[in-house]
Design an enzyme around this catalytic site. Structure first.
Site, PDB file in Angstrom:
ATOM      1  N   GLU A 126       0.650  -0.628  -5.143  1.00  0.00           N
ATOM      2  CA  GLU A 126      -0.509   0.289  -5.119  1.00  0.00           C
ATOM      3  C   GLU A 126      -0.003   1.647  -5.571  1.00  0.00           C
ATOM      4  OE1 GLU A 126      -2.271   3.494  -4.223  1.00  0.00           O
ATOM      5  OE2 GLU A 126      -1.595   2.970  -2.206  1.00  0.00           O
ATOM      6  N   ASP A 148       0.838  -1.185   0.000  1.00  0.00           N
ATOM      7  CA  ASP A 148       0.000   0.000   0.000  1.00  0.00           C
ATOM      8  C   ASP A 148       0.881   1.246   0.000  1.00  0.00           C
ATOM      9  OD1 ASP A 148      -2.631   1.242   0.248  1.00  0.00           O
ATOM     10  OD2 ASP A 148      -1.998   1.817   2.261  1.00  0.00           O
ATOM     11  N   ASP A 162     -11.370   2.163  -0.144  1.00  0.00           N
ATOM     12  CA  ASP A 162     -11.463   3.587   0.189  1.00  0.00           C
ATOM     13  C   ASP A 162     -12.509   4.325  -0.641  1.00  0.00           C
ATOM     14  OD1 ASP A 162      -9.612   3.785   2.254  1.00  0.00           O
ATOM     15  OD2 ASP A 162      -7.921   4.057   0.901  1.00  0.00           O
TER      16      ASP A 162
END
Length: 495
Positions: A342, A295, A395
């Site tokens: 990511e 991430d 998200d």
């Protein structure tokens, strides 16, 4: 540059689902029958990837991105009902919630385990426990000591502990260990139990043709065993307070930017140790997952540093990260490291060059494609085969919620680009993702279920109503499975 083992995974087209285990129903935990039922649904639907969020123990805000440990598993996932077959709990004890709390059941099961009263099935015995302890000692002992002190200190942050414990005075720690043998043994047992149930699930998923896809937050929580035990590796003052904080500048997710609260790494200190802490972190995740996402990958090239005394993210600044030096060390240690980057948000050319040098798959998100630019990398015609395509992420709003919130102009653009009327949303977006040239298409479970904003899992920059959505089994119908299966077949995503 060394290529990761994602080469094999991305040599064929696949489809998968994004669902965090906390979303699964389960009165006594989810890593037993509940998780197996979900794997069965995926396999029957032709889906071969189950992506989760980070699976570590959380703080009271439940965010999986602010874990108490970069290595440990969340004990709330453990299915206590599975301990009945192991002889460590009884059916009667599980139906007396007013008498025995979950914590008390763990204590009881641990006592019986260490008294050798269990059945010792499939390596779930004292010898297996000892092997687990030896293999994972590089994180397990510090984590259990951290959690043990935390329990005694009423779950306060380690910064609020008595100074000798806060600062890891050798004598104070030894005194605590001497006085807390049963507590520490129970905490180690919980992690052994989590590992045992997770590996059982992973084996079951593999037999059904489903691979597990994990997520590593680039930064760790300040109130964590990792920071408490490794203060030299973070930018902290003499008391352990951060001098600078992680976050991001204003972007698509948050117009004001984000102040994450995580301390930042002292990358120079990490490099002097050969990035040992990070290599150990990757090793523990390789034990759990077949594919791993980093991430906020862009933080390896450059990260947003916010002075600790400045509450507003806009006052931060970019600082160079360890970039190629770090990644080369990772692939030198693990040549087959199955990493995905990511690469969402503000991504500069040097970040993409770093990703491509190491041949790491990146991400595209259907919801991000419709800003009016034909060059938008998230539009179907700009996708690349070795990347991943998502309808949305944890998200984002659900795809139905996103579509319903669009202004009229953008909604017409979406309809025109996909050649649809907009009816039956979110299925036109799901099918477009399946149609993409990207080797792997991932769809949040809420999108497969056609749910709206009420099922959103997280809203960045907020602290309420996040991480709590729950799946209802009745929604996982045979009709839904058949519909997904038809898409998988149509777009050749059945490996």
């Amino acid at each position: 540059m060394t290529s990761s083992s994602t080469e094999d995974l991305f040599s064929t087209r696949r489809a998968g689902v994004l669902l965090h285990p906390t979303c699964l129903p389960g009165a006594w935990g989810v890593l037993g029958a509940s998780a197996r039922t979900f794997v069965d649904f995926l396999a029957d639907s032709g889906l071969s990837i189950w992506q989760t969020l980070p699976i570590g123990p959380t703080h009271p805000d439940l965010s999986p991105y602010q874990s108490l440990s970069a290595h440990a598993g969340n004990p709330h996932f453990i299915d206590l009902s599975e301990l009945v077959d192991d002889g460590l709990l009884t059916e009667e004890e599980l139906v007396l919630p007013a008498t025995l709390t979950r914590h008390q059941l763990f204590v009881l099961a641990a006592q019986r385990f260490f008294n050798n009263e269990g059945k010792g099935v499939n390596g779930f015995d004292l010898a297996g426990y000892q092997r687990f302890r030896e293999t994972n000692g590089y994180w397990l002992d510090d984590f259990c000591l951290f959690c043990g002190i935390r329990e005694v200190q009423s779950s306060q942050s380690w910064l609020q502990w008595p100074e000798p414990l806060r600062d890891r005075d050798v004598g104070a720690l030894q005194d605590f260990i001497d006085q807390s043998q049963s507590r520490l043994a129970r905490l180690r047992f919980e992690q052994f139990l989590f590992h045992h149930q997770w590996q059982s699930l992973r084996g079951y998923a593999r037999r059904r043709g489903v691979l597990l896809f994990g997520d590593i937050p680039i930064f760790v929580a300040h109130d964590s065993a990792d920071v408490w035990a490794n203060r030299r590796l973070f930018k902290l003052d003499d008391r352990g307070e951060p001098t600078v904080i992680a976050g991001v500048p204003p972007d698509y997710f948050s117009p004001e930017g984000q102040h994450w609260g995580n301390p930042l790494y002292n990358w120079e200190a990490m490099a002097l140790e050969g990035y040992r802490w990070w290599l150990q972190r990757l090793e523990s995740q390789r034990q759990l997952f077949d594919l791993i996402r980093i991430d906020h990958f862009r933080g390896l090239q450059a990260y947003w540093e916010i002075p600790a005394k400045t509450p507003e993210p806009r006052f931060g600044y970019w600082v160079p990260g360890p970039a190629e030096h770090f990644l080369q060390a990772c692939f030198n240690r693990f040549p087959d490291l199955p990493l995905v980057a990511e690469n969402l948000g503000i991504i500069s050319d040097d970040v993409e060059q770093l990703r491509k040098r190491f041949q790491l798959p990146g991400m595209t998100v259907m919801q991000f494609g419709f800003d009016g630019s034909a060059d938008n990398p998230h539009l179907l015609h700009n996708h690349h085969p070795r990347d991943l395509v998502y309808t949305g992420t944890h998200d984002n709003d659900t795809t139905l919620g996103w579509y319903q919130s669009l202004d009229d102009h953008t909604r017409r653009y979406v309809n025109a680009y996909l050649s649809v009327s907009g009816d039956d949303m979110p299925w036109p977006v799901i099918e477009a993702a399946f149609r993409s040239v990207c080797s792997l298409a991932i769809v949040p479970m809420q999108d497969f279920l056609g749910l709206g904003t009420e099922a959103r899992f997280n809203t960045p920059g907020t602290v309420v109503n996040n991480w709590i959505w729950q799946l209802e089994w009745k929604l996982c119908s045979q009709g839904l499975s058949n519909r997904i299966g038809e898409l998988v077949q149509r777009h050749r995503r059945l490996p």
